[in-house]
Motif scaffolding. Structure first.
Motif, PDB file in Angstrom:
ATOM      1  N   TRP A 322       0.819  -1.207   0.000  1.00 23.28           N
ATOM      2  CA  TRP A 322       0.000   0.000   0.000  1.00 23.28           C
ATOM      3  C   TRP A 322       0.857   1.264   0.000  1.00 23.28           C
ATOM      4  N   LYS A 325       1.545   1.834  -3.585  1.00 20.90           N
ATOM      5  CA  LYS A 325       0.363   1.894  -4.434  1.00 20.90           C
ATOM      6  C   LYS A 325       0.038   3.345  -4.774  1.00 20.90           C
ATOM      7  N   MET A 328      -5.512   3.065  -7.938  1.00 15.54           N
ATOM      8  CA  MET A 328      -6.484   2.068  -7.486  1.00 15.54           C
ATOM      9  C   MET A 328      -7.037   1.254  -8.647  1.00 15.54           C
ATOM     10  N   MET A 331      -8.605  -2.432  -8.184  1.00 16.46           N
ATOM     11  CA  MET A 331      -8.923  -2.633  -6.777  1.00 16.46           C
ATOM     12  C   MET A 331     -10.213  -1.905  -6.431  1.00 16.46           C
ATOM     13  N   THR A 333     -12.469   0.260  -4.268  1.00 19.81           N
ATOM     14  CA  THR A 333     -12.437   1.269  -3.209  1.00 19.81           C
ATOM     15  C   THR A 333     -13.545   1.035  -2.186  1.00 19.81           C
ATOM     16  N   LYS A 373      -5.284   2.810   5.050  1.00 24.29           N
ATOM     17  CA  LYS A 373      -5.569   2.301   3.709  1.00 24.29           C
ATOM     18  C   LYS A 373      -6.647   3.137   3.020  1.00 24.29           C
ATOM     19  N   ALA A 377      -6.485   4.947  -0.479  1.00 21.79           N
ATOM     20  CA  ALA A 377      -7.424   4.605  -1.550  1.00 21.79           C
ATOM     21  C   ALA A 377      -8.154   5.836  -2.068  1.00 21.79           C
ATOM     22  N   TYR A 396      -9.318  10.776 -10.029  1.00 23.18           N
ATOM     23  CA  TYR A 396      -9.132   9.447 -10.590  1.00 23.18           C
ATOM     24  C   TYR A 396      -8.848   9.563 -12.088  1.00 23.18           C
ATOM     25  N   GLU A 400      -8.970   4.063 -13.455  1.00 21.11           N
ATOM     26  CA  GLU A 400      -9.586   3.969 -12.130  1.00 21.11           C
ATOM     27  C   GLU A 400     -11.092   4.159 -12.203  1.00 21.11           C
TER      28      GLU A 400
END
Length: 456
Positions: A322, A325, A328, A331, A333, A373, A377, A396, A400
């Motif tokens: 993370w 990272k 995102m 993944m 959210t 996290k 995120a 984003y 994303e």
């Protein structure tokens, strides 16, 4: 800077050294080194500090066990004490358990303390007149916040009874009051072990009383009180109207290795209480040692140690993942948000229930990690302007945004499946409650109830 592989190797190496050191320490506790060549040492040495220390029990004296109670922490004579148990012809090899009624003084009923004095002395001689007697003191009372009365919802109590129980819980003071320890567990080390005076274990030395007999030094019987057997479930609140309380006195012999191990465990529990652990928290630690076989406990230690190692490595990899990272993409959210929400709710519930610190601390650390996290995120940034702070969210990119669209579609399908499953199996579960996984096992009639129905 250490690379990832070198840091992992360092952690594994430190763990291996820790396990090896722990095994060596445990071996030194369980297997005490005896006096070298005790027969020759008895002839050549004068039994001083550098000589061997011999067991007085090897002379097979006739002993007697006496237990007294008093409100004073130290006594010098047989004044203001009560004899509650007297075992003549005390056999060290035979275990026993006896229950006696103890008179509770007025001072103890007023939130005071009552002590038990346990004497091991020669038979036919009062302990005050026996120069070779050994004794140990143990408080029969402890201070703890009263445990609220429990309401069993399965037994079908009326609403009035539940309201009365809630009132008692509300009116209960959060101040500790005196509780009665209904169990007193005694041990005597019965091994004819010859100690080396030059390397006498410090843990056993504080329980030893030595006498000079001729040219040799002997240690009197080692009397020990097993404080780990004093559990919270055995405590009883002392009321002002209480005049007598039961006390179960049990005795069993103990080996030198187990004695030393038990001393270290009691010191560890005492240290936890000094660091802020409550009586309830310490009781859970006691249960680990009392309710578990020692060999199984050793196996549990190694399993827990390796679990801690793997948990730490997984934690390190999760943080590293993370931390690096930046996007995102791929993944969910929403999954991160729901996981954070559930973890925080569980932590707040445990905090409200005053759960043991052994469970509360890991849950709190997990909640902090999940919040971190979420910050990663959502691309949150906290900007401070003087005493005021502003939270900004990052934008984003296209990949994303597509991930969020796919995530929304998957959650819609999952919600539809869950809704139809609830509509299908919900009525069946309500019609057949004994098949429902949410129904407690108490709904099944026991064999005794069936027998009573057949008899009727």
């Amino acid at each position: 800077m250490l690379s990832r592989s070198s840091f992992t190797s360092l952690v594994v190496g430190v763990f291996a050294v820790y396990v090896a050191h722990t095994c060596w320490v445990m071996y030194g506790i369980v297997c005490t080194r005896p006096c070298p060549a005790p027969a020759q040492a008895q002839e050549e040495r004068a039994g001083g500090a550098a000589g061997c220390i011999w067991p007085y029990l090897a002379r097979r004296p006739k002993l007697q066990l006496s237990v007294y109670t008093t409100t004073r922490s130290n006594i010098g004579a047989e004044n203001n004490i009560d004899l509650i148990l007297n075992v003549e012809d005390f056999d060290l090899e035979s275990r026993f358990e006896r229950t006696v009624n103890v008179s509770v003084p007025k001072k103890t009923r007023n939130n005071g303390t009552l002590y038990a004095y346990i004497f091991l002395h020669h038979a036919g001689i009062l302990p005050w007149h026996d120069g070779k007697q050994v004794h140990i003191v143990s408080p029969l009372t402890t201070y703890m916040v009263p445990k609220p009365e429990e309401v069993n919802l399965i037994t079908g109590e009326s609403t009035t009874q539940q309201i009365e129980a809630e009132k008692k819980q509300t009116n209960a003071l959060d101040e500790p009051v005196s509780h009665w320890r209904s169990r007193l567990t005694l041990n005597v080390m019965v091994e004819d072990f010859v100690f080396d005076g030059s390397s006498l274990p410090a843990d056993v030395h504080r329980y030893m009383k030595m006498v000079q007999l001729g040219k040799t030094v002997h240690y009197l019987p080692i009397l020990f009180i097993d404080q780990l057997s004093n559990r919270v479930k055995d405590l009883m609140i002392i009321n002002r109207s209480t005049t007598e309380l039961p006390l179960t006195v049990s005795y069993d012999k103990i080996s030198l290795g187990k004695l030393r191990f038990w001393i270290h465990m009691q010191d560890a529990v005492f240290s936890l209480q000094q660091f802020g652990f409550s009586e309830k928290d310490a009781d859970e630690v006691k249960g680990i040692f009392v309710d578990t076989n020692l060999y199984f406990l050793a196996l549990t230690f190694f399993v827990a140690a390796f679990h801690l190692l793997f948990d730490f490595l997984a934690f390190k990899n999760d943080i590293s993942f993370w931390k690096k990272k930046k996007s995102m993409t791929g993944m969910s959210t929403k999954a991160v948000l729901w996981r954070c929400f559930s973890t925080v709710v569980i932590f707040l519930f445990l905090l409200d229930e005053q759960t043991s610190l052994l469970v509360l601390i890991p849950a709190g650390v997990g909640a902090v990690i999940e919040l971190w996290k979420v910050k990663k995120a959502l691309k949150m940034t906290v900007i401070w302007r003087g005493m005021r702070s502003t939270i900004q969210f990052g934008a984003y990119n296209e990949s994303e945004k597509r991930t969020e669209e796919y995530d929304t579609q998957c959650q819609s399908l999952s919600a539809a499946f869950t809704y139809h499953a609830a509509r299908t199996f919900g009525p069946a579960s309500a019609s057949y409650p004994h098949l429902s996984p949410m129904q407690p096992t108490a709904s099944f009639p026991s064999s005794e109830m069936k027998g009573e129905e057949e008899t009727q």
